[in-house]
Design a protein around this motif. Structure first.
Motif, PDB file in Angstrom:
ATOM      1  N   SER A  85      -1.641   7.475  -4.816  1.00 49.56           N
ATOM      2  CA  SER A  85      -0.902   6.368  -4.564  1.00 49.56           C
ATOM      3  C   SER A  85       0.289   6.394  -3.841  1.00 49.56           C
ATOM      4  O   SER A  85       1.223   7.295  -4.159  1.00 49.56           O
ATOM      5  N   LYS A  86       0.334   6.173  -2.568  1.00 46.24           N
ATOM      6  CA  LYS A  86       1.324   6.350  -1.515  1.00 46.24           C
ATOM      7  C   LYS A  86       1.652   5.255  -0.747  1.00 46.24           C
ATOM      8  O   LYS A  86       0.517   4.341  -0.537  1.00 46.24           O
ATOM      9  N   PRO A  87       2.866   5.077  -0.113  1.00 49.20           N
ATOM     10  CA  PRO A  87       2.722   3.741   0.825  1.00 49.20           C
ATOM     11  C   PRO A  87       2.160   4.159   2.018  1.00 49.20           C
ATOM     12  O   PRO A  87       2.500   5.175   2.796  1.00 49.20           O
ATOM     13  N   ILE A  88       1.276   3.345   2.534  1.00 50.38           N
ATOM     14  CA  ILE A  88       0.309   3.539   3.662  1.00 50.38           C
ATOM     15  C   ILE A  88       0.548   2.204   4.632  1.00 50.38           C
ATOM     16  O   ILE A  88       1.055   0.984   3.824  1.00 50.38           O
ATOM     17  N   MET A  89       0.511   2.181   5.851  1.00 51.52           N
ATOM     18  CA  MET A  89       0.499   0.961   6.524  1.00 51.52           C
ATOM     19  C   MET A  89      -0.722   0.139   6.262  1.00 51.52           C
ATOM     20  O   MET A  89      -1.893   0.594   6.330  1.00 51.52           O
ATOM     21  N   TRP A  90      -0.522  -1.075   5.933  1.00 56.90           N
ATOM     22  CA  TRP A  90      -1.476  -1.865   5.584  1.00 56.90           C
ATOM     23  C   TRP A  90      -1.495  -3.337   6.395  1.00 56.90           C
ATOM     24  O   TRP A  90      -0.500  -3.651   6.758  1.00 56.90           O
ATOM     25  N   SER A  91      -2.615  -3.647   6.985  1.00 53.45           N
ATOM     26  CA  SER A  91      -2.693  -4.619   7.552  1.00 53.45           C
ATOM     27  C   SER A  91      -3.262  -5.817   6.494  1.00 53.45           C
ATOM     28  O   SER A  91      -4.356  -6.007   6.162  1.00 53.45           O
ATOM     29  N   VAL A  92      -2.479  -6.756   6.324  1.00 51.47           N
ATOM     30  CA  VAL A  92      -2.730  -8.072   5.608  1.00 51.47           C
ATOM     31  C   VAL A  92      -3.864  -8.805   6.264  1.00 51.47           C
ATOM     32  O   VAL A  92      -4.703  -9.337   5.557  1.00 51.47           O
ATOM     33  N   VAL A  93      -3.782  -8.880   7.476  1.00 57.05           N
ATOM     34  CA  VAL A  93      -4.777  -9.705   8.301  1.00 57.05           C
ATOM     35  C   VAL A  93      -6.126  -9.098   8.266  1.00 57.05           C
ATOM     36  O   VAL A  93      -7.092  -9.895   8.111  1.00 57.05           O
ATOM     37  N   GLU A  94      -6.052  -7.732   8.242  1.00 54.32           N
ATOM     38  CA  GLU A  94      -7.494  -6.880   8.295  1.00 54.32           C
ATOM     39  C   GLU A  94      -7.777  -6.544   6.911  1.00 54.32           C
ATOM     40  O   GLU A  94      -9.069  -6.166   6.763  1.00 54.32           O
ATOM     41  N   ARG A  95      -6.891  -6.665   5.998  1.00 57.87           N
ATOM     42  CA  ARG A  95      -7.260  -6.247   4.342  1.00 57.87           C
ATOM     43  C   ARG A  95      -7.718  -4.824   4.527  1.00 57.87           C
ATOM     44  O   ARG A  95      -8.719  -4.389   3.745  1.00 57.87           O
ATOM     45  N   THR A  96      -6.953  -3.992   5.208  1.00 62.63           N
ATOM     46  CA  THR A  96      -7.317  -2.739   5.146  1.00 62.63           C
ATOM     47  C   THR A  96      -6.017  -1.784   5.376  1.00 62.63           C
ATOM     48  O   THR A  96      -5.085  -2.104   5.894  1.00 62.63           O
ATOM     49  N   ALA A  97      -6.307  -0.551   4.922  1.00 59.19           N
ATOM     50  CA  ALA A  97      -5.325   0.584   5.249  1.00 59.19           C
ATOM     51  C   ALA A  97      -5.284   0.979   6.836  1.00 59.19           C
ATOM     52  O   ALA A  97      -6.353   0.754   7.139  1.00 59.19           O
TER      53      ALA A  97
ATOM     54  N   PRO B  71       5.967   1.073  -8.569  1.00 59.25           N
ATOM     55  CA  PRO B  71       5.355  -0.286  -8.972  1.00 59.25           C
ATOM     56  C   PRO B  71       4.430  -0.582  -7.903  1.00 59.25           C
ATOM     57  O   PRO B  71       4.608  -0.253  -6.561  1.00 59.25           O
ATOM     58  N   PHE B  72       3.548  -1.540  -8.023  1.00 53.87           N
ATOM     59  CA  PHE B  72       2.630  -2.088  -6.862  1.00 53.87           C
ATOM     60  C   PHE B  72       2.980  -3.672  -6.715  1.00 53.87           C
ATOM     61  O   PHE B  72       2.536  -4.307  -7.536  1.00 53.87           O
ATOM     62  N   THR B  73       4.086  -3.942  -6.016  1.00 54.74           N
ATOM     63  CA  THR B  73       4.613  -5.043  -6.128  1.00 54.74           C
ATOM     64  C   THR B  73       4.047  -6.065  -5.048  1.00 54.74           C
ATOM     65  O   THR B  73       4.360  -7.294  -5.194  1.00 54.74           O
ATOM     66  N   VAL B  74       3.131  -5.507  -4.253  1.00 48.58           N
ATOM     67  CA  VAL B  74       2.636  -6.513  -3.205  1.00 48.58           C
ATOM     68  C   VAL B  74       1.192  -6.139  -3.136  1.00 48.58           C
ATOM     69  O   VAL B  74       0.576  -5.056  -3.115  1.00 48.58           O
ATOM     70  N   ASP B  75       0.184  -7.327  -3.224  1.00 51.24           N
ATOM     71  CA  ASP B  75      -1.178  -6.955  -3.188  1.00 51.24           C
ATOM     72  C   ASP B  75      -1.497  -6.827  -1.900  1.00 51.24           C
ATOM     73  O   ASP B  75      -0.919  -7.102  -0.777  1.00 51.24           O
ATOM     74  N   ASP B  76      -3.051  -6.818  -1.776  1.00 56.62           N
ATOM     75  CA  ASP B  76      -3.714  -6.545  -0.282  1.00 56.62           C
ATOM     76  C   ASP B  76      -3.595  -7.926   0.548  1.00 56.62           C
ATOM     77  O   ASP B  76      -3.671  -7.550   1.534  1.00 56.62           O
ATOM     78  N   ALA B  77      -3.427  -9.059  -0.092  1.00 57.50           N
ATOM     79  CA  ALA B  77      -3.254 -10.128   0.703  1.00 57.50           C
ATOM     80  C   ALA B  77      -1.538 -10.581   0.980  1.00 57.50           C
ATOM     81  O   ALA B  77      -1.630 -11.567   1.479  1.00 57.50           O
ATOM     82  N   GLY B  78      -0.709  -9.706   0.670  1.00 56.35           N
ATOM     83  CA  GLY B  78       0.546  -9.769   1.034  1.00 56.35           C
ATOM     84  C   GLY B  78       1.269 -10.705  -0.024  1.00 56.35           C
ATOM     85  O   GLY B  78       2.497 -10.910   0.149  1.00 56.35           O
ATOM     86  N   PHE B  79       0.653 -11.118  -1.228  1.00 53.04           N
ATOM     87  CA  PHE B  79       1.441 -11.827  -2.270  1.00 53.04           C
ATOM     88  C   PHE B  79       2.029 -10.712  -3.284  1.00 53.04           C
ATOM     89  O   PHE B  79       1.696  -9.679  -3.454  1.00 53.04           O
ATOM     90  N   TYR B  80       3.292 -11.193  -3.805  1.00 49.62           N
ATOM     91  CA  TYR B  80       3.791 -10.355  -4.918  1.00 49.62           C
ATOM     92  C   TYR B  80       3.005 -10.347  -6.026  1.00 49.62           C
ATOM     93  O   TYR B  80       2.331 -11.430  -6.460  1.00 49.62           O
TER      94      TYR B  80
END
Length: 971
Positions: free
Chosen positions: A191-203, A378-387
């Motif tokens: 589990s690491k902070p990676i760049m995530w595209s909310v629009v594309e729903r992928t790392a 913590p995992f504060t934000v989900d794949d859709a960008g919601f808290y």
């Protein structure tokens, strides 16, 4: 009364150029016919047959993406590759070019999703392999389109058997490479902070990100001190951030012991919501005044702080109590990444939302646990960008639902506003503002990305591999062993490898090669050769779709493993892993190629893309790079140096250039650019290349016309006049330059040299001087025969040297000269004897040409003043006071060299009013008119016209030629 000889038409007795090679090229019409001819005659197969047994030269094709028509960048790239492979093929190597395509990944997946949306279909309701089939068909269509477009550019290669990353064998090999890495212990789930595209729903990987201007909310936040430093408790440490939405994820504050800090008291304040008089706050001393200005307060230094005092400080979270959460302690950590050039000197640390934050947090994890501080991220934000629920007060417990960082269209959500309002309510907002800066965006969707902590699959960069190396050290060693063109690009790739984090391989999409492994809940990977063999065999036969087929888990695990424990990983591989693996199923698996490649060539962006991923994949599995050399080209801008874009209307498409001017014009532009840097293209530049092409074509056309009279006689250089030997010397010099230039991939140097040779040394000098002898001399004339032999050699050298660059034109010229030949591209560069080199002769003729330039300058004035019409009307007197120049002229037919009917060379300075050139000292020219009569055949003015009674209107030389030709005047 003297009889005047009747006028006779002597044109039939002259060896005037005769050729069907047209002056107007008509490239847009002829080139497609040539492409069709090459295909019909199977030129590619003939090239392979002709090169059988030679040493191989392999340029491995970086795969373009199969999702649209080619653009000018594709054209530049493919032309460069074609020139390289053709040049090595024509220099004794087996240079097989196998084109390839990248077929997996998000852009294609998006296109299919768009089609679904138009029809009101939901992708999630479509069976995954049906969806993948449509992606495959989409890619296959564009491979076909691009194939024809590349052929139209004149690209020669194995288009019947290209490589594609979606080929079943390729998918099996890609999966096999991943399994090798897993088996070696280099693959792990983390589990690491990676760049995530909310629009594309992928790392996203770094190579999939571009940086664009972006306006961010920026805030200064107070963290109340609760432990450490007696006079600090009850006061606040102030941080600054451009991502307010990450505050719920804050777990620490970073400072730097390199900087001076101070405790400050607010003595005056303008804003009621912000800090008030009497509050005490901690800042880096260098930044305190700047921060005060932002908050519109006045600060007074209370005292300096020692770094050791800060190291023991713990703060409360500024949102403590919100939603019943944030009751944990926030420690201060000493961090190397902290700077004092902006902000407060303290860095808000949210380990789930930043790489440096994560590294700083993990480096202190054990000591934090010892202090009773949980190191859990913590995992504060989900794949859709919601808290999520890990962000109390902003997640599902929030009235109206969770706040959102970014929406599906890439626009800002309400997360920043919600956090800022909560900080104001808690009394912990010091100041706020807005900032324009560069921010990462997905290069596909062009929308901003977020850093988000998620479980992903990684490859270690720094894990010991058992042989004293790590992946990073292997890659860096490989860079040292690689040739880079230009050399400076080595530093760019090295810097990227030195600083890059672990390689994140997983993508949460459907179209691609899956991470075909089984893992348990703890992230342990199943390593079983029998299971792997079943997976790879299925991929070989059915493609990667086999992984997603019903019953795949049971099929691959068999009866040897606990199905409840082992989970089938459903993420797909980063497409850069696909393209980084192409060397395996192309170079290693094809007998007509070899591993490693001699050359990889791509744009400069591929230092973080294909060069990078290929290096890491090969270093991880083979311990070295899959290439011996890396060549980098820049990007194509418009004529003003601006980026091409449809919105600006400044896009130059290769299709339009070929339709209007021809592919060879586009290729000539590529050959004349500094392609290692960004280059420019537009109407003016295209026209410049058209003009250069026309001059070059006319030179070739004249040679073809002249060689129509060539008997093919070979004459030894020793039996030739100095002027011919000078031209052979220049061929020897150029032969070395051309070969060195092709080896150095320095095409501009070659092109410039050959165009200058064509225009300056041939058309404007050698051909001009020898036209009289070539057109008028008798068939037996040694001078004429030697000139024809020399021109034949010049033609063969020039056309073959240029064939890799201008394949259509040189094919046309070669077949015009040799209609029974198959193709110029099956030829080799001529073997130019080293004995032709004669530096002393060149030095001598440089002196002769210096004197000639003064004569030419003088005659130009005579023409301009209309005292003569052509140079043959002149018989200048040339005064030469320089002994070296005078010696060079001795024994020369200087009238022929200056294209005059006569000339006198006398020693001395010459009269004061004689013509001189400042750059040629001690030479003066007196223009004089030639004496005698004008020869009706050669137009030279000589005193011997009429001395032969059988030919009373021509010179003695021309009369002898006519007699040898058997020409008889009408009685």
């Amino acid at each position: 009364m003297t009889d005047t000889p009747e006028k006779v038409d002597y044109s039939s007795t002259l060896y005037l150029p005769q050729t069907d090679f047209p002056m107007r090229a008509g490239l847009p019409q002829k080139e497609p016919e040539t492409v069709a001819r090459w295909q019909k005659m199977e030129l590619y197969k003939k090239l392979r047959a002709s090169a059988a047994g030679r040493d191989k030269f392999v340029l491995h094709d970086g795969p373009p993406y199969a999702n649209g028509n080619i653009h000018i960048g594709h054209a530049l790239n493919k032309i460069l590759k074609d020139v390289i492979t053709r040049s090595f093929q024509m220099r004794g190597r087996d240079a097989n070019y196998v084109p390839g395509w990248d077929c997996h990944g998000l852009p294609i997946e998006w296109k299919i999703e768009e089609k679904y949306r138009e029809k009101g279909r939901n992708k999630d309701e479509v069976p995954v392999n049906e969806f993948r089939r449509e992606c495959r068909e989409f890619a296959q269509h564009w491979i076909g389109v691009q194939t024809e477009e590349f052929k139209r550019l004149g690209i020669e290669g194995d288009f019947e058997r290209p490589y594609t990353t979606m080929n079943f064998h390729a998918e099996a090999r890609i999966a096999g490479e991943l399994l090798k890495i897993a088996k070696s212990g280099q693959l792990y789930r983390g589990s690491k902070p990676i760049m995530w595209s909310v629009v594309e729903r992928t790392a996203l990987a770094e190579a999939e990100v571009e940086y664009q201007d972006y306006e961010s909310d920026t805030i200064w936040v107070k963290f109340p001190v609760v432990e450490g430093g007696d006079d600090l408790r009850g006061n606040s440490v102030v941080i600054w951030t451009t991502t307010p939405w990450t505050i719920p994820g804050n777990r620490a504050i970073a400072f730097s012991s390199r900087y001076a800090y101070g405790l400050y008291e607010v003595t005056a304040a303008e804003n009621a919501f912000g800090p008030q008089p009497g509050e005490k706050l901690v800042f880096a001393k260098r930044l305190a005044d700047e921060c005060a200005a932002k908050a519109k307060v006045t600060l007074a230094l209370v005292r300096d702080l020692e770094p050791s005092e800060l190291a023991g400080v713990t703060c409360a979270h500024p949102l403590k109590g919100l939603g019943g959460g944030y009751g944990f302690k926030v420690p201060l950590l000493d961090g190397d990444h902290v700077t004092d050039d902006a902000g407060t000197g303290f860095v808000h640390t949210a380990p789930g939302h930043g790489r440096e934050d994560f590294d700083a947090w993990m480096a202190e994890a054990r000591s934090l646990e010892a202090r009773g501080i949980s190191s859990q991220i913590p995992f504060t934000v989900d794949d859709a960008g919601f808290y999520t629920a890990d962000a109390p007060g902003f997640g599902p417990d929030r009235e109206g639902g969770p706040a959102r960082v970014i929406d599906d269209k890439g626009k800002k959500g309400d997360a920043n506003d919600a956090v800022i309002k909560a900080l104001i309510a808690a009394g912990n907002l010091f100041a706020r503002g807005r900032l324009k800066h560069t921010y990462p965006h997905s290069w596909r969707s062009k929308k901003p990305v977020i850093f988000r902590n998620t479980p992903q699959w990684f490859v270690y960069m720094d894990k010991a591999l058992g042989d004293g190396t790590t992946l990073r050290s292997r890659a860096l060693d490989a860079i040292d062993d690689t040739r880079f063109v230009p050399a400076a690009s080595q530093n760019r790739l090295r810097a990227m490898i030195e600083s890059r984090p672990d390689w994140v391989l997983s993508r949460q999409r459907a179209w691609g090669v899956p991470i075909a492994i089984f893992a348990d809940d703890k992230g342990e990977i199943l390593v079983d050769e029998a299971v792997n063999a079943r997976i790879l065999e299925a991929f070989e036969q059915e493609g990667a779709d086999a992984w997603f087929a019903q019953g795949a888990k049971e099929r691959f695990l068999g009866n040897d493993h606990d199905h409840a424990r082992w989970h089938q990983v459903m993420d797909i591989l980063d497409v850069w892993f696909d393209s980084g693996s192409t060397h395996t199923f192309t170079l290693e698996d094809r007998p007509d190629l070899k591993w490693p490649a001699d050359v990889y060539l791509e744009g400069s962006d591929q230092h973080r893309g294909w060069f990078h991923s290929s290096l890491l994949e090969s270093a991880a599995t083979r311990g070295r790079a899959p290439y011996d050399a890396v060549i980098t080209h820049g990007f194509t801008m418009d004529e003003k140096g601006e980026k091409m874009s449809k919105s600006k209307g400044n896009v130059v498409s290769p299709q339009d250039v070929m339709k209007e001017s021809g592919a060879d014009i586009l290729r000539l532009w590529v050959m004349t650019t500094d392609y290692w840097e960004d280059q420019r293209l537009g109407k003016t530049i295209i026209q410049t290349n058209i003009d250069a092409y026309r001059k070059l074509r006319n030179t070739i056309r004249w040679m073809l016309g002249t060689l129509a009279h060539d008997t093919g006689e070979e004459i030894a250089a020793s039996d030739m006049a100095e002027l011919e030997r000078l031209m052979l010397h220049r061929l020897a010099e150029l032969d070395a330059l051309v070969r060195e230039g092709y080896d150095a991939f320095d095409f501009k140097r070659i092109t410039r040299a050959l165009i200058d040779f064509s225009n300056v040394e041939l058309s404007a000098f050698y051909f001009d001087v020898r036209k009289d002898a070539l057109y008028c001399d008798a068939p037996s004339s040694p001078k004429r025969r030697a000139a024809l032999c020399t021109i034949r050699k010049i033609f063969e050298c020039l056309v073959t040297w240029l064939a890799p660059m201008l394949p259509f034109t040189m094919e046309e010229a070669w077949l015009s000269r040799k209609p029974d030949a198959v193709s110029v591209h099956l030829e080799q560069f001529p073997a130019v004897p080293a004995g032709w080199r004669n530096d002393a002769l060149e030095e001598k003729w440089e002196k002769i040409r210096q004197v000639r330039s003064v004569v030419t300058g003088a005659l130009e004035i005579e023409r301009r003043e209309k005292r003569i019409g052509a140079s043959l009307e002149a018989a200048p007197v040339v005064h030469v006071a320089d002994p070296a120049l005078l010696a060079a002229l001795e024994g020369q037919d200087f009238a022929e060299i200056c294209i005059t009917s006569a000339i006198s060379v006398v020693p001395g300075e010459g009269p004061a009013d004689a013509f001189r050139l400042p750059e040629v000292a001690k030479v003066a020219v007196e223009p004089k008119l030639a004496e005698g009569r004008k020869c009706a055949r050669s137009w030279r003015i000589t005193t011997d016209v009429g001395t032969d009674p059988d030919y009373p209107d021509v010179s003695a030389r021309d009369a002898a030629a006519l007699r040898e030709l058997g020409f008889r005047r009408a009685a």
